[in-house]
Every structure is written in C-alpha cells, then in structure tokens.
Design a protein around this motif. Structure first.
Motif, PDB file in Angstrom:
ATOM      1  N   LEU A 132      72.324  26.655  25.449  1.00  0.00           N
ATOM      2  CA  LEU A 132      71.194  27.141  24.414  1.00  0.00           C
ATOM      3  C   LEU A 132      69.936  26.339  24.924  1.00  0.00           C
ATOM      4  CD1 LEU A 132      73.045  27.298  21.065  1.00  0.00           C
ATOM      5  CD2 LEU A 132      72.068  29.133  22.464  1.00  0.00           C
ATOM      6  N   VAL A 133      69.888  25.488  25.804  1.00  0.00           N
ATOM      7  CA  VAL A 133      68.438  24.922  26.228  1.00  0.00           C
ATOM      8  C   VAL A 133      67.461  25.967  26.654  1.00  0.00           C
ATOM      9  CG1 VAL A 133      67.509  23.397  27.923  1.00  0.00           C
ATOM     10  CG2 VAL A 133      69.738  22.741  26.996  1.00  0.00           C
ATOM     11  N   ASN A 134      66.408  25.807  26.185  1.00  0.00           N
ATOM     12  CA  ASN A 134      65.385  26.561  26.523  1.00  0.00           C
ATOM     13  C   ASN A 134      65.216  27.992  25.809  1.00  0.00           C
ATOM     14  OD1 ASN A 134      62.739  27.311  27.897  1.00  0.00           O
ATOM     15  ND2 ASN A 134      63.764  28.246  29.381  1.00  0.00           N
ATOM     16  N   THR A 135      65.921  27.999  24.506  1.00  0.00           N
ATOM     17  CA  THR A 135      65.893  28.998  23.608  1.00  0.00           C
ATOM     18  C   THR A 135      65.468  28.684  22.540  1.00  0.00           C
ATOM     19  OG1 THR A 135      68.001  28.492  22.610  1.00  0.00           O
ATOM     20  CG2 THR A 135      68.024  29.963  24.684  1.00  0.00           C
ATOM     21  N   PHE A 136      65.003  29.582  21.880  1.00  0.00           N
ATOM     22  CA  PHE A 136      64.246  29.318  20.248  1.00  0.00           C
ATOM     23  C   PHE A 136      65.375  28.819  19.371  1.00  0.00           C
ATOM     24  CE2 PHE A 136      60.669  32.361  21.100  1.00  0.00           C
ATOM     25  CZ  PHE A 136      59.973  31.443  21.986  1.00  0.00           C
ATOM     26  N   VAL A 137      66.579  29.329  19.492  1.00  0.00           N
ATOM     27  CA  VAL A 137      67.614  28.788  18.724  1.00  0.00           C
ATOM     28  C   VAL A 137      67.915  27.471  18.615  1.00  0.00           C
ATOM     29  CG1 VAL A 137      70.120  28.920  18.248  1.00  0.00           C
ATOM     30  CG2 VAL A 137      68.828  31.073  19.110  1.00  0.00           C
ATOM     31  N   LEU A 210      59.666  19.858  22.652  1.00  0.00           N
ATOM     32  CA  LEU A 210      59.085  19.332  24.089  1.00  0.00           C
ATOM     33  C   LEU A 210      60.176  19.128  24.996  1.00  0.00           C
ATOM     34  CD1 LEU A 210      57.365  17.651  25.820  1.00  0.00           C
ATOM     35  CD2 LEU A 210      57.782  15.747  24.932  1.00  0.00           C
ATOM     36  N   ILE A 211      61.275  18.672  24.329  1.00  0.00           N
ATOM     37  CA  ILE A 211      62.666  18.366  25.245  1.00  0.00           C
ATOM     38  C   ILE A 211      63.464  19.588  25.516  1.00  0.00           C
ATOM     39  CG2 ILE A 211      64.796  17.326  25.183  1.00  0.00           C
ATOM     40  CD1 ILE A 211      62.416  15.294  25.514  1.00  0.00           C
ATOM     41  N   LEU A 213      62.550  23.098  24.977  1.00  0.00           N
ATOM     42  CA  LEU A 213      61.781  24.170  25.559  1.00  0.00           C
ATOM     43  C   LEU A 213      61.190  23.820  26.955  1.00  0.00           C
ATOM     44  CD1 LEU A 213      59.927  25.543  22.375  1.00  0.00           C
ATOM     45  CD2 LEU A 213      62.041  26.223  23.349  1.00  0.00           C
ATOM     46  N   GLN A 214      61.651  24.614  27.848  1.00  0.00           N
ATOM     47  CA  GLN A 214      61.301  24.024  29.433  1.00  0.00           C
ATOM     48  C   GLN A 214      60.435  24.837  30.099  1.00  0.00           C
ATOM     49  OE1 GLN A 214      65.500  23.724  30.418  1.00  0.00           O
ATOM     50  NE2 GLN A 214      65.438  21.532  30.613  1.00  0.00           N
ATOM     51  N   THR A 215      60.531  26.227  30.021  1.00  0.00           N
ATOM     52  CA  THR A 215      59.398  27.120  30.877  1.00  0.00           C
ATOM     53  C   THR A 215      58.367  27.192  29.849  1.00  0.00           C
ATOM     54  OG1 THR A 215      60.730  29.025  29.883  1.00  0.00           O
ATOM     55  CG2 THR A 215      61.186  28.215  32.246  1.00  0.00           C
ATOM     56  N   ALA A 216      57.236  27.395  30.628  1.00  0.00           N
ATOM     57  CA  ALA A 216      55.866  27.423  30.021  1.00  0.00           C
ATOM     58  C   ALA A 216      55.896  28.632  28.996  1.00  0.00           C
ATOM     59  CB  ALA A 216      54.890  27.736  31.158  1.00  0.00           C
ATOM     60  N   ASN A 218      57.886  29.414  27.215  1.00  0.00           N
ATOM     61  CA  ASN A 218      58.552  29.488  25.881  1.00  0.00           C
ATOM     62  C   ASN A 218      58.048  28.307  24.912  1.00  0.00           C
ATOM     63  OD1 ASN A 218      60.410  31.384  25.822  1.00  0.00           O
ATOM     64  ND2 ASN A 218      62.153  29.914  26.628  1.00  0.00           N
ATOM     65  N   LYS A 219      56.734  27.805  25.347  1.00  0.00           N
ATOM     66  CA  LYS A 219      56.207  26.731  24.768  1.00  0.00           C
ATOM     67  C   LYS A 219      55.388  26.828  23.648  1.00  0.00           C
ATOM     68  CE  LYS A 219      56.539  23.624  28.268  1.00  0.00           C
ATOM     69  NZ  LYS A 219      56.036  22.557  29.469  1.00  0.00           N
ATOM     70  N   LEU A 223      52.583  21.824  21.923  1.00  0.00           N
ATOM     71  CA  LEU A 223      52.986  21.208  23.204  1.00  0.00           C
ATOM     72  C   LEU A 223      51.863  21.251  24.316  1.00  0.00           C
ATOM     73  CD1 LEU A 223      56.748  22.534  23.547  1.00  0.00           C
ATOM     74  CD2 LEU A 223      55.875  20.329  22.950  1.00  0.00           C
TER      75      LEU A 223
ATOM     76  N   THR B  23      69.018  35.383  23.324  1.00  0.00           N
ATOM     77  CA  THR B  23      68.193  34.434  23.534  1.00  0.00           C
ATOM     78  C   THR B  23      67.230  34.409  24.815  1.00  0.00           C
ATOM     79  OG1 THR B  23      69.756  32.770  23.981  1.00  0.00           O
ATOM     80  CG2 THR B  23      69.126  32.909  21.694  1.00  0.00           C
ATOM     81  N   VAL B  24      66.117  33.760  24.789  1.00  0.00           N
ATOM     82  CA  VAL B  24      65.446  33.848  25.958  1.00  0.00           C
ATOM     83  C   VAL B  24      66.141  33.264  27.501  1.00  0.00           C
ATOM     84  CG1 VAL B  24      63.055  33.504  26.785  1.00  0.00           C
ATOM     85  CG2 VAL B  24      63.529  33.044  24.315  1.00  0.00           C
ATOM     86  N   ALA B  27      66.317  28.559  32.151  1.00  0.00           N
ATOM     87  CA  ALA B  27      65.011  28.001  32.790  1.00  0.00           C
ATOM     88  C   ALA B  27      65.330  27.791  34.193  1.00  0.00           C
ATOM     89  CB  ALA B  27      64.666  26.613  32.414  1.00  0.00           C
ATOM     90  N   ASP B  67      54.490  24.241  37.318  1.00  0.00           N
ATOM     91  CA  ASP B  67      54.323  24.045  35.579  1.00  0.00           C
ATOM     92  C   ASP B  67      53.545  22.818  35.323  1.00  0.00           C
ATOM     93  OD1 ASP B  67      54.736  24.047  32.991  1.00  0.00           O
ATOM     94  OD2 ASP B  67      56.824  24.121  33.109  1.00  0.00           O
ATOM     95  N   THR B  69      52.409  22.788  32.319  1.00  0.00           N
ATOM     96  CA  THR B  69      51.935  22.688  30.810  1.00  0.00           C
ATOM     97  C   THR B  69      52.707  21.690  30.167  1.00  0.00           C
ATOM     98  OG1 THR B  69      54.031  24.074  30.277  1.00  0.00           O
ATOM     99  CG2 THR B  69      51.759  25.368  30.616  1.00  0.00           C
ATOM    100  N   ASP B  74      54.937  13.558  28.360  1.00  0.00           N
ATOM    101  CA  ASP B  74      55.919  14.772  28.173  1.00  0.00           C
ATOM    102  C   ASP B  74      56.814  14.869  29.040  1.00  0.00           C
ATOM    103  OD1 ASP B  74      54.481  15.156  25.819  1.00  0.00           O
ATOM    104  OD2 ASP B  74      53.675  16.909  26.420  1.00  0.00           O
ATOM    105  N   LYS B  78      60.863  14.154  28.844  1.00  0.00           N
ATOM    106  CA  LYS B  78      61.799  15.178  29.201  1.00  0.00           C
ATOM    107  C   LYS B  78      62.611  14.984  30.357  1.00  0.00           C
ATOM    108  CE  LYS B  78      60.138  19.382  29.910  1.00  0.00           C
ATOM    109  NZ  LYS B  78      59.507  20.582  29.432  1.00  0.00           N
ATOM    110  N   GLU B  89      70.283  21.167  33.817  1.00  0.00           N
ATOM    111  CA  GLU B  89      69.751  22.401  33.598  1.00  0.00           C
ATOM    112  C   GLU B  89      68.180  22.388  33.265  1.00  0.00           C
ATOM    113  OE1 GLU B  89      71.848  23.896  30.499  1.00  0.00           O
ATOM    114  OE2 GLU B  89      70.578  25.924  30.351  1.00  0.00           O
TER     115      GLU B  89
END
Lengths: 270, 426
Positions: A132-137, A210-211, A213-216, A218-219, A223, B23-24, B27, B67, B69, B74, B78, B89
């Motif tokens: 679920l990393v990098n998801t809003f969930v 910050l930790i 949400l990884q891609t720009a 999704n920020k 952040l 979900t989205v 990455a 990236d 951003t 930060d 991370k 990941e």
C-alpha cells in the motif's frame, strides 16, 4: 488614578500584545505573498506589488490543482473516517460498562505518549508488505483511530443525558439507531469541533505522508511547501503565496464551524 | 522467522490485492527509466535533468525521472526509514547525498549502495570528494557539486579602506581580522555575518588544515585537535574585535551580504547564484582564496557542503545508470561547461577546468577568472574523513559558541564539546 481603570488598561495592553503576537505571523504571511523575495529578506512589512508575479511563479513551479486535490482527498476522507471511528469508540467507551473498560482506556491514553517517529518504521514495514506504499489509503489509515478524538468524544458523551438513550430504547430503537438518530444530532457541536481539529491535523499532517507518499504526483501541499523552503535560493514570495493558499481551507472550515466549535469546546449539549 | 514473514506477506498480498488495484499506482520505476531524488529544482534538479537529456539523446531507450519535490531533510527521513524498514519499494535508482553525511549511510546500511569505483575511474574527480564516499577501499559515489570555498568580498568597501586584491591573497584568518578592523574604521561596515547555530566557518577552517572531528578509527578527535582549537580561537576573535553582524537563519544570513551590510563572505562556491542575483552589485564583488589558519599544514583552500550521486543496490537499472555516470558525469566536459554557465554549478571533474566556460572571466566579479581560480583551489582541498557523527559534533560545537565568543576558555570548551558528543555517539 482609578485602580479599576488602571487594571482594565493593563488587561487591554496585555491582550493587545497577545493579539499582536498571534496576528502578526498571519499579517507577515499575507504581506509576504505580495512582495518579491529580496524585499521579504530585507524585512519589508508593507504590501508590495509582486502578488501576481508570485502567483505566476507558484503555479509554474507547483502542479497546484493536483497537489491541492491530493491534500483535499486525504483531509476530507481522513476526517470523515476519523469522526466515524473515533466517535463510535468514544460513545462505546462511555455507554457500555465492562470490567476492563477503564483499564483499556488507560492503556489507550498511555499509547498517546509513544512518539510517532518510533512507530514509523514498523508502520512502513506493515504498509510495504501490504503493498500500500504510495497510496492515499496508507496516508489515511494510521490517523483514523485517533486516541485524542476518542478521548474527546468520551468526555463529551459524559454530558449526553442517559434519559435520551433510555427513551429511545423504549421507543424501540436499537443501539445503532440511537447512535445515528439521537446521539449524532445531539452532539453536533462536538462533531463540529472535532471536524476542525481533525481536518487541521490531516491537512497539515507531515511526517507520515512524507514517508509513505513517494511520487511527486501523490504529494500533499504541506510536503511541497516544505520542499520549496529548502532550495538553495528560496523564492520567499512564491513560498508565502503558496502558504496563503494552503491556509485557506482550514480558515474556511474554521469560520464555517466557528460558533459550533466554541460550543463544542465548552461541552454544550442542546 | 523468514518463513513466517514470507507467509504473512503472501497472505496479506492476496488479501489486499483488491485494495491496491483501486489505489494509485505504485512508485516503482518502469524498466529503462532511471529515477533520481534531488532537493533543489533550480540547482541539482535541473542539472540532473540536463545530464539525463544528454544521455537519452544517445540512448533513447533510457529516460530519466528527476523528483525535486522533497527537501534534503525529507529525503534523509525517507531514505532512512525505508532502509531501516528493509523495504526498497519506491526508492529511486539514484539519490543525491551531501558529502558530510555519506559515511553515515554507507556504514549504517551496508549493501544498500552500489560500489562504483570498479567500473568508473575515480581519479578524474577531485580527490577529497572521492574520499568522502570511500569505505574499505571502494568508492560509492559520483561526485557532483563542489563546496570549494572562497572569500567573497565587496571590492568597493575594501578599496575604500585602502586594500587591493593582492592584499587578500594567501592571508591568514588573523590577517583578515586586522583587515576587518581597518575596513570597519573606514566604512563602518562589519566584516562578516555569522549565524551561531551554523558551524560552517569553523568546519572550513578545520578542513583547511586537513583535520576533522574524528580519528581514523572513528573516535573523537576534539581535545587534541589543534586545528579545531585554532578555528574556535579565530571565531572568538571576530566577536572580540566586534566585526560580526549576528544573524539567525538562512534568510538573514544571505540578506546581510546581499544588502551590503558586511564586507566579506567566506563560503562555498554554491553561494555564487545568490550573490549574483543582485545585478545592481555587478563589479562590486570579488573572490579571494579562503584564508588559512596560522598553523603548520593549513592551506588556502577548503570546502563547505557539496554533494554526490549514489546508486542504490536495489535499482533495476544499474547497468544503464553506471554507463550514464561514465559517459556524462565522468566524461562530458561540455556538460560541465554548460552547468557552470547556466547554474553556477562547479562540478568535481578536474579536467573541466580546461573548458571555455571555466577560462572565462566574470564581469560581476570585476572581470576576474573566478572559475579558473575556484577550480585551482578545488584541487588543493585537503581530504578529510567526515565520519558518521559530524552532525552530532556540530551540535556540540554550536552549544559552546556563546561561551567561546564571550572569551570563555577554549580548552574547557573543547572538553565540553568532547563530552557532549561522546554522549550523543553512544
């Protein structure tokens, strides 16, 4: 000199000072948004003419619609879920008696003392294994069961007249219906106050998003603003313009719910 | 244990596939796309983008996703969380890391970064940069920007006080204090602005003598560190001679010299863009070599800041990334000329100084060949081992500065720094 008048004058002076201290950062932020970066560094405290230039730079640098949408989704969904989950818990803790109730509650309060940074790594491992990393969930879930809000609802529920619940029971409502049709409307001030608190916390939430949400794309705006401050040559005008924008939603929510917020804080039940 | 966790992983995977679909997208970079984390859009971001474009032109199948951003703090948060969590990941292929913290990552997370010295010739870069990311004989970074220091100064103020450029060549910090007193007398300007929370000046003084906070075995080198002692004494002299404009924070720090309130700025070359942003001051600035400490072994060259590219071992594009490093970062001189002109980025490729841009003079700095000068100093910077606890010792040094500037005993301060740092390092 009249001592009462003197005391009054002193109180006003103190309050004015406190008001100045609270209001000045806002003033500075808004003035800064209208000034060029160089003027801000010089400490200029009067409005300038760079508002549109700052806005243009901001929108050119930041994918604003997307970023604000991200923030909004996380804040709105997070707030709704938090209110539902935490108010149910607060209601439950107060309404249902059990032998371990107080112990459980004390344990919850104890958990408040664990700093989030200490839970970050295990949390990340959890969400990473759950893919679920990098998801809003992932950004929303850990905030949903808020111990503080559970506590807040439990305290407020103490003022909820048990006669109402008894009457509803006699009328044949089950516990869910009581919660939905009696408790929630009666506690609306509490909900309003909690909405402001939770929305602000979610909107400004920093470390966990910050930790996780990884891609720009999704920020969140929080952040992005933080990243803008750390450039080698920060454009403070553009930055403060962004800060003004980022402050607006919380401000709007606060003013909309202000009256109820005060009631809620006073623990009023109507 | 491993079995347990794999099974747990699998169960969760299956259970949550449904959720992850809605979900989205995750990455992880697609094959052939090299992702990079940087922290300043205009500087390291655009520089890396340009490097990427050059490589993509020759190798269309390899693209770049830079990236910018996240701030440097930060990125550290991370990277640290993920490496601690053992989850790669969403980590990028390449990450920019500041030199003084590189050893901490290399030693704390063995195996997380790819050794590069086997495939890339490190002798083409400034030696001190390579040393900063070398562990057990292997180098793990491709050096990017240099923090080679210079003494930026207002030539108009100095001239008013009767000093020429020659008076600032190869001087000691003590001499600079004398000059500062004369300048203040004539112009009323303070010599320099200092932020007491920032130990940058002390560090550059110390490195000019080839010393740092640590011994070779990683133990603290404080109480017997002659260069550090000298640096602290010098720092106190600035205050005792009343030559300092005290500032707090980056905005005030840069504000003081861009507003012409101080005469000199001893700082890394990356400040150039900030100084040159004030076009109306063109011709009023010049750059001299950084002063040296009045002691054996100290030279008129040092470093402040600077960062390097690291390749993560978890990358799926290691071969392409290494080839990219080799052809662009370790070989393309034109690229280095371009980033110097466009962004004032002084790279660490030693041969870049032979290019046109490096030979050019700059009217802003009175028509002097500033880049040639910087690149000369770059080759002279003493290598030091930044160790793993620089940030901790920095904090301990900063804690003693208020006492030191009031004439406190330096040996006692060194002892206090040693004790505080020792505690932090446990």
């Amino acid at each position: 000199m009249n001592p009462a008048l003197l005391r009054r004058g002193l109180v006003y002076a103190l309050l004015s000072l406190a008001a100045f201290i609270s209001v000045f950062p806002f003033y500075w932020m808004i003035i800064g948004a209208t000034n060029a970066s160089a003027d801000i560094i010089r400490g200029k405290t009067t409005p300038g003419g760079a508002l549109f230039a700052n806005a243009a730079t901001f929108f050119a640098t930041v994918d604003a619609p997307r970023i604000f949408m991200n923030s909004a989704i996380i804040a709105v969904v997070g707030t709704a879920l938090t209110l539902v989950v935490s108010s149910l818990a607060g209601y439950g803790f107060e309404m249902f008696r059990s032998r371990i109730r107080e112990k459980l509650f004390a344990l919850l309060l104890l958990l408040l003392s664990i700093p989030f940074a200490a839970m970050m790594v295990p949390l990340f491992v959890m969400f990473s294994q759950a893919k679920l990393v990098n998801t809003f969930v992932a950004a929303i879930l850990p905030t949903v069961a808020s111990i503080f809000i559970i506590f807040y609802f439990r305290q407020a529920t103490k003022a909820f007249p048990s006669e109402l619940r008894d009457a509803a029971k006699i009328d044949g409502l089950n516990e869910w219906q009581i919660f939905l049709y009696v408790y929630m409307p009666v506690m609306r001030s509490t909900y309003a106050a909690a909405t402001i608190i939770v929305f602000m916390a979610n909107w400004n939430n920093y470390l966990w998003p910050l930790i996780v949400l990884q891609t720009a794309d999704n920020k969140t705006i929080t952040l992005i603003l933080s990243a803008l401050t750390s450039a080698y040559t920060p454009d403070y005008g553009m930055l403060l313009f962004g800060t003004v924008l980022a402050t607006l939603p919380t401000l709007v929510i606060f003013f909309l719910l202000q009256r109820r917020f005060v009631e809620g804080m006073l623990g009023a039940v109507k | 244990m491993t079995d347990m966790s794999t099974r747990w992983k699998r169960t969760l995977c299956v259970a949550l596939t449904g959720i992850s679909i809605v979900t989205v997208a995750a990455a992880s970079a697609s094959a052939g796309e090299i992702s990079v984390w940087v922290w300043d859009k205009a500087f390291n971001g655009d520089t890396m983008r340009e490097a990427g474009e050059i490589y993509t032109k020759a190798h269309p199948e390899t693209t770049f996703n830079v990236d910018d951003t996240a701030s440097q703090d930060d990125i550290r948060a991370k990277l640290q969380t993920q490496l601690l969590a053992g989850s790669t990941e969403g980590l990028p292929d390449i990450v920019l890391i500041q030199d003084d913290i590189a050893q901490k990552y290399l030693q704390s997370f063995p195996g997380a970064f790819e050794p590069l010295s086997d495939s890339i010739d490190m002798s083409v870069f400034a030696p001190y940069k390579v040393a900063a990311a070398t562990l057990d004989g292997k180098s793990y970074s491709v050096p990017f920007d240099s923090g080679v220091t210079g003494l930026f100064y207002r030539s108009d103020y100095l001239e008013e006080a009767g000093f020429t450029a020659a008076d600032l060549e190869n001087i000691t910090w003590d001499r600079l204090v004398e000059i500062g007193q004369a300048v203040k007398e004539k112009t009323g300007k303070q010599l320099l602005d200092l932020d007491m929370n920032d130990t940058g000046v002390i560090r550059m003084m110390m490195q000019s003598a080839g010393e740092w906070y640590f011994n070779e075995d990683g133990s603290l080198h404080i109480t017997d560190n002659a260069a550090l002692k000298k640096a602290l004494e010098t720092y106190a002299k600035f205050y005792q001679a009343d030559l300092v404009k005290p500032v707090s924070g980056w905005a005030e720090y840069t504000g003081a010299f861009t507003n012409g309130e101080v005469a000199v700025v001893p700082v890394g070359v990356w400040i150039t863009a900030t100084i040159k942003a004030n076009a109306d001051q063109s011709g009023k600035w010049a750059v001299a070599p950084i002063p040296r400490l009045d002691m054996e072994g100290s030279v008129n060259a040092s470093n402040q800041g600077g960062s390097s590219w690291f390749l993560l071992s978890s990358s799926d594009n290691k071969e392409e990334a290494i080839d990219f490093f080799k052809t662009v970062w370790a070989g393309d001189q034109d690229f280095y000329q371009d980033i110097l002109i466009k962004r004032g980025a002084v790279g660490s490729l030693l041969s870049a100084r032979e290019g046109e841009a490096y030979k050019a003079s700059d009217e802003f700095f009175g028509g002097a060949p500033v880049w040639q000068n910087f690149s000369t100093w770059l080759g002279q910077i003493p290598s030091v081992d930044y160790g793993t606890f620089t940030a901790e010792v920095d904090a301990a040094v900063a804690a003693q500065l208020p006492t030191i500037i009031q004439g406190g005993d330096i040996d006692a301060a060194l002892q206090a720094i040693n004790d505080q740092a020792q505690q932090q390092m446990q």
